[in-house]
Design an enzyme around this catalytic site. Structure first.
Site, PDB file in Angstrom:
ATOM      1  N   CYS A   2       5.481  -0.745  12.547  1.00  0.00           N
ATOM      2  CA  CYS A   2       6.837  -0.232  12.362  1.00  0.00           C
ATOM      3  C   CYS A   2       7.749  -1.433  12.114  1.00  0.00           C
ATOM      4  CB  CYS A   2       7.315   0.495  13.609  1.00  0.00           C
ATOM      5  SG  CYS A   2       6.226   1.843  14.090  1.00  0.00           S
ATOM      6  N   ARG A  27       6.650  -1.705   6.111  1.00  0.00           N
ATOM      7  CA  ARG A  27       5.927  -1.699   7.381  1.00  0.00           C
ATOM      8  C   ARG A  27       5.680  -0.284   7.893  1.00  0.00           C
ATOM      9  NH1 ARG A  27       6.244  -6.869   9.832  1.00  0.00           N
ATOM     10  NH2 ARG A  27       5.502  -5.930  11.744  1.00  0.00           N
ATOM     11  N   TRP A  74       5.989   3.963  11.464  1.00  0.00           N
ATOM     12  CA  TRP A  74       4.652   4.360  11.021  1.00  0.00           C
ATOM     13  C   TRP A  74       4.027   5.005  12.252  1.00  0.00           C
ATOM     14  CZ3 TRP A  74      -0.491   3.479  12.278  1.00  0.00           C
ATOM     15  CH2 TRP A  74      -1.431   3.833  11.299  1.00  0.00           C
ATOM     16  N   ASN A 100       7.771  -1.435  18.295  1.00  0.00           N
ATOM     17  CA  ASN A 100       6.652  -1.552  17.366  1.00  0.00           C
ATOM     18  C   ASN A 100       5.427  -1.881  18.197  1.00  0.00           C
ATOM     19  OD1 ASN A 100       4.888  -2.134  15.277  1.00  0.00           O
ATOM     20  ND2 ASN A 100       5.671  -4.212  14.990  1.00  0.00           N
ATOM     21  N   GLY A 101       4.362  -1.084  18.075  1.00  0.00           N
ATOM     22  CA  GLY A 101       3.144  -1.353  18.854  1.00  0.00           C
ATOM     23  C   GLY A 101       2.688  -0.106  19.574  1.00  0.00           C
ATOM     24  N   GLU A 482     -12.646  -4.192  -4.531  1.00  0.00           N
ATOM     25  CA  GLU A 482     -11.193  -4.342  -4.499  1.00  0.00           C
ATOM     26  C   GLU A 482     -10.531  -3.392  -5.507  1.00  0.00           C
ATOM     27  OE1 GLU A 482      -9.088  -5.414  -2.612  1.00  0.00           O
ATOM     28  OE2 GLU A 482      -7.283  -5.810  -3.745  1.00  0.00           O
ATOM     29  N   LYS A 486      -7.839  -0.548  -4.447  1.00  0.00           N
ATOM     30  CA  LYS A 486      -6.492  -0.478  -5.022  1.00  0.00           C
ATOM     31  C   LYS A 486      -6.217   0.931  -5.541  1.00  0.00           C
ATOM     32  CE  LYS A 486      -4.821  -3.169  -3.739  1.00  0.00           C
ATOM     33  NZ  LYS A 486      -5.373  -4.236  -2.957  1.00  0.00           N
ATOM     34  N   GLU A 489      -5.794   3.503  -2.643  1.00  0.00           N
ATOM     35  CA  GLU A 489      -4.546   3.304  -1.897  1.00  0.00           C
ATOM     36  C   GLU A 489      -3.346   3.908  -2.595  1.00  0.00           C
ATOM     37  OE1 GLU A 489      -3.713  -0.603   0.442  1.00  0.00           O
ATOM     38  OE2 GLU A 489      -4.592  -1.144  -1.465  1.00  0.00           O
ATOM     39  N   HIS A 505     -29.667   3.881  -6.148  1.00  0.00           N
ATOM     40  CA  HIS A 505     -30.173   4.380  -4.875  1.00  0.00           C
ATOM     41  C   HIS A 505     -29.256   5.431  -4.273  1.00  0.00           C
ATOM     42  CE1 HIS A 505     -33.240   1.316  -5.159  1.00  0.00           C
ATOM     43  NE2 HIS A 505     -32.284   0.495  -5.529  1.00  0.00           N
ATOM     44  N   LYS A 608       2.095  -1.749   5.477  1.00  0.00           N
ATOM     45  CA  LYS A 608       1.722  -3.054   4.950  1.00  0.00           C
ATOM     46  C   LYS A 608       1.022  -3.906   5.995  1.00  0.00           C
ATOM     47  CE  LYS A 608       1.924  -6.415   1.937  1.00  0.00           C
ATOM     48  NZ  LYS A 608       0.917  -6.323   0.876  1.00  0.00           N
TER      49      LYS A 608
HETATM   50  C1  AGP Z   1      -4.413  -4.063   0.839  1.00  0.00           C
HETATM   51  O1  AGP Z   1      -4.051  -3.505  -0.374  1.00  0.00           O
HETATM   52  C2  AGP Z   1      -4.239  -3.226   1.992  1.00  0.00           C
HETATM   53  N1  AGP Z   1      -2.976  -2.630   2.081  1.00  0.00           N
HETATM   54  C3  AGP Z   1      -4.891  -3.642   3.282  1.00  0.00           C
HETATM   55  O2  AGP Z   1      -6.250  -3.412   3.109  1.00  0.00           O
HETATM   56  C4  AGP Z   1      -4.698  -5.096   3.791  1.00  0.00           C
HETATM   57  O3  AGP Z   1      -5.348  -5.988   2.941  1.00  0.00           O
HETATM   58  C5  AGP Z   1      -5.243  -5.198   5.225  1.00  0.00           C
HETATM   59  O4  AGP Z   1      -4.509  -4.350   6.056  1.00  0.00           O
HETATM   60  C6  AGP Z   1      -5.215  -6.607   5.752  1.00  0.00           C
HETATM   61  O5  AGP Z   1      -3.913  -7.088   5.828  1.00  0.00           O
HETATM   62  P1  AGP Z   1      -3.610  -8.622   6.040  1.00  0.00           P
HETATM   63  O6  AGP Z   1      -4.143  -9.356   4.853  1.00  0.00           O
HETATM   64  O7  AGP Z   1      -2.129  -8.693   6.145  1.00  0.00           O
HETATM   65  O8  AGP Z   1      -4.307  -9.047   7.292  1.00  0.00           O
END
Ligand code: AGP
Length: 613
Positions: A2, A27, A74, A100-101, A482, A486, A489, A505, A608
């Site tokens: 958050c 966040r 969040w 936050n937490g 990756e 992407k 997400e 497989h 994020k």
């Molecule tokens: C990446 O597109 C993601 N949003 C997510 O996987 C991110 O890479 C992951 O949460 C790790 O974050 P960090 O690099 O800030 O540790």
């Protein structure tokens, strides 16, 4: 996870808090709220939905006051409703706080507080904090907050205001990031610098266990029962413009296009240390230590973990040291014998990912030297690592990581080069050749971005399929992972990344004309093998998108097999190719998501910076 922001000073707080929340939406963005102290009361406004809705509401019915706190959420405990949005208050409405937490013992505390007559209005763990402060002994707000901290388990960053002391904010950091922003016009508290950067470039990072008392004139930090001397502020290296859209329609697109500069800066900040010894000193390592490591383990999450997978190829080849790559969330609980002679790399854009942080702590407790590869200066992972290699990617706002990923790859290449030379694993001519290749990367990435238009057109053809397969071999396999991540997400389409030969497989069963198969196929030692895999997919009616080297324009076999070929300039050393081959995959995810009407900068359910376990 958050976002928290607070301000106390001589200006009106609500616009400052709303602007801060706008900067923090990456966040968390399922609800937002403010509490403002005014004339001995607390005015609270909160609502489910984006910060823009809250801003509109406050525009129509203004709030006034020169001190207040804000939050963008969040959800962890309780659905993302207006009721569960922060700030939360005690029974009397005289205390309000944002958090936050996670409060791990919230259920037990809630039961105790309910039994003693407190009325809970929300499903959140946070609300217990407000009720605990209500009951806590103490003359002033900070004493009451201090009394509560001992009873709470978990990780948290909080900011609290009360009616009895209107210009005061009390903030605590225990596991979740909190910083203070200092300026002539007042004092700020926030979960990261983006929230305050347009007002100040001077920040003070709180450490775990710090309790800060913030007023218009400055701050004090208390630890235990005493006040500690003021900490020297850190200067935020990037300008306020770095968090503006600068003419781009989305942060994700802006950040994809910033990659040449991000890579150039990352190379420059390492090479500024002329001698490799200087570079190693930055990592808190000596050449001798670097020669004695017997293995490397990499811990990371998500995209950073993908960078780690590519790092394994880079480091094993350049340094001759065996490398293992772990999901930080798995590593932290795994049964593992202490590994003497292990260097641990903790890779993280935010430097705040809870699992990566715990993995780092575990590695340290096993006697490993931990080197953080981190983008965010002053973040917890950077501070707790034994040495840190900073990326110079600048603030990354889009939830989908792009420029941090390619900068991480470049950092791993620089590290491989430095270690390889120090260990004698790289002969000087090969080292110089690699270095030359590295320096060409910003320009090669700039040219890779020229496929943007072509990808936008391609996205129109493939924006509504059943799903996607992403395939690659060797160093291109993590690139495929990756690319799939992407797309998932930001577009909410299912995508699977797989080693190209392994698909026989199982995943090959997914192949049909409604499942585009993206092959990452640069010209490397496995190219002909990948062509054979492309044949296998073609034979089953798959629609093939090949990401291939510019030099392969004339490649007849690929031209015959692939429905679409996207050419990018590839470095001549295969270890460097992921830095350019990932670019069209980032763009494909972006354009497909935009066509599908998705909010690419704030994808549903994501945040994020994942500061909870
Ligand atoms: C990446 O597109 C993601 N949003 C997510 O996987 C991110 O890479 C992951 O949460 C790790 O974050 P960090 O690099 O800030 O540790």
């Amino acid at each position: 996870m958050c976002g928290i922001v607070g301000y106390t000073g001589r200006r009106e707080a609500p616009p400052i808090l709303l602007e801060g929340l706008q900067r923090l939406v990456y966040r968390g963005y399922d609800s937002a709220g403010l509490a403002v102290s005014s004339n001995g009361t607390l005015a609270i406004r909160k609502m489910a939905g984006p910060v823009e809705d809250l801003s509109q509401d406050i525009l129509q019915t203004p709030l006034r006051g020169v001190a207040g706190i804000g939050h963008t959420r969040w959800a962890t405990h309780g659905a993302p409703t207006t009721l569960n949005a922060h700030p939360h208050t005690d029974c009397s409405g005289r205390i309000a706080l944002v958090h936050n937490g996670i409060i791990e013992n919230a259920d037990r505390l809630r039961a105790e507080l309910s039994a003693s007559g407190h009325t809970f209005r929300t499903d959140t763990d946070t609300e217990v904090l407000a009720h605990l402060i209500e009951d806590a002994p103490g003359e002033c707000l900070e004493d009451r907050v201090r009394a509560v901290i001992g009873r709470v388990k978990g990780s948290y960053g909080i900011a609290v205001v009360g009616t009895a002391e209107p210009g005061k904010i009390v903030a605590v950091r225990q596991g979740s990031p909190v910083l203070l922003g200092l300026s002539e016009g007042g004092t700020f508290v926030a979960s990261d610098a983006a929230a305050v950067r347009s007002h100040t470039d001077e920040v003070v990072y709180l450490l775990d266990g710090d309790l800060a008392v913030i007023t218009a004139d400055g701050y004090q930090i208390r630890r235990g029962n005493g006040t500690i001397p003021l900490r020297r502020p850190t200067r935020v290296a990037w300008s306020a413009d770095a968090v503006e859209l600068a003419g781009f329609e989305r942060y994700m697109l802006k950040e994809i296009f910033e990659q040449p500069d991000a890579i150039r800066r990352t190379i420059a900040s390492w090479s500024a240390r002329n001698e490799s010894e200087d570079a190693l000193a930055q990592c808190n390592l000596t050449p001798l230590e670097c020669r004695t490591f017997e293995r490397i383990q990499i811990v990371a999450c998500g995209t950073s973990w993908h960078a780690g997978l590519i790092g394994r190829y880079i480091l094993e080849e350049m340094t001759g040291i065996p490398v293992q790559v772990e999901y930080a969330s798995e590593y932290r609980y795994k049964c593992q014998l202490p590994l003497p002679g292990t260097l641990t790399l903790a890779i993280s854009q935010s430097g705040e990912t809870a699992d990566t942080l715990e993995a780092l702590r575990r590695a340290q407790s096993e006697g490993s030297h931990v080197l953080g590869i981190v983008n965010t200066v002053g973040s917890t992972i950077a501070r707790e690592s034994d040495g840190v290699m900073y990326l110079a990617a600048g603030p990354e706002i889009g939830v989908a990581s792009t420029k941090a990923f390619t900068s991480q790859l470049v950092a791993l290449l620089l590290l491989g080069l430095t270690f390889g030379e120090a260990r004698g694993a790289l002969a000087p001519p090969r080292a110089r050749e690699l270095e030359g290749e590295l320096r060409k990367l910003p320009e090669l990435v700039r040219r890779s971005l020229e496929v943007d238009r072509e990808i936008k057109e391609l996205a129109k053809i493939v924006s509504n399929p059943r799903g996607f397969l992403y395939l690659g071999r060797g160093v291109s396999f993590p690139v495929a992972l990756e690319g799939a991540l992407k797309l998932k997400e930001v577009s909410y389409l299912h995508a699977e990344g797989y080693p190209a030969a392994e698909m026989k497989h199982g995943p090959i069963a997914l192949v049909d004309d409604d499942t585009p198969v993206v092959f990452v196929a640069p010209r490397d030692g496995l190219y002909r093998k990948v062509l054979a895999n492309i044949q296998e997919v073609k034979a089953r009616g798959g629609r093939i998108i090949a990401i291939c080297a510019e030099e392969d324009e004339e490649e007849m076999e690929l031209a015959r097999l692939a429905d679409h070929r996207v050419h990018v300039p590839c470095p001549s050393d295969p270890l460097l190719t992921p830095v350019t081959t990932v670019v069209p995959l980032q763009l494909l995810a972006y354009h497909v998501a935009m066509l599908r009407g998705c909010n690419v900068d704030r994808p549903r359910n994501l945040a994020k910076s994942v500061t909870v376990e």
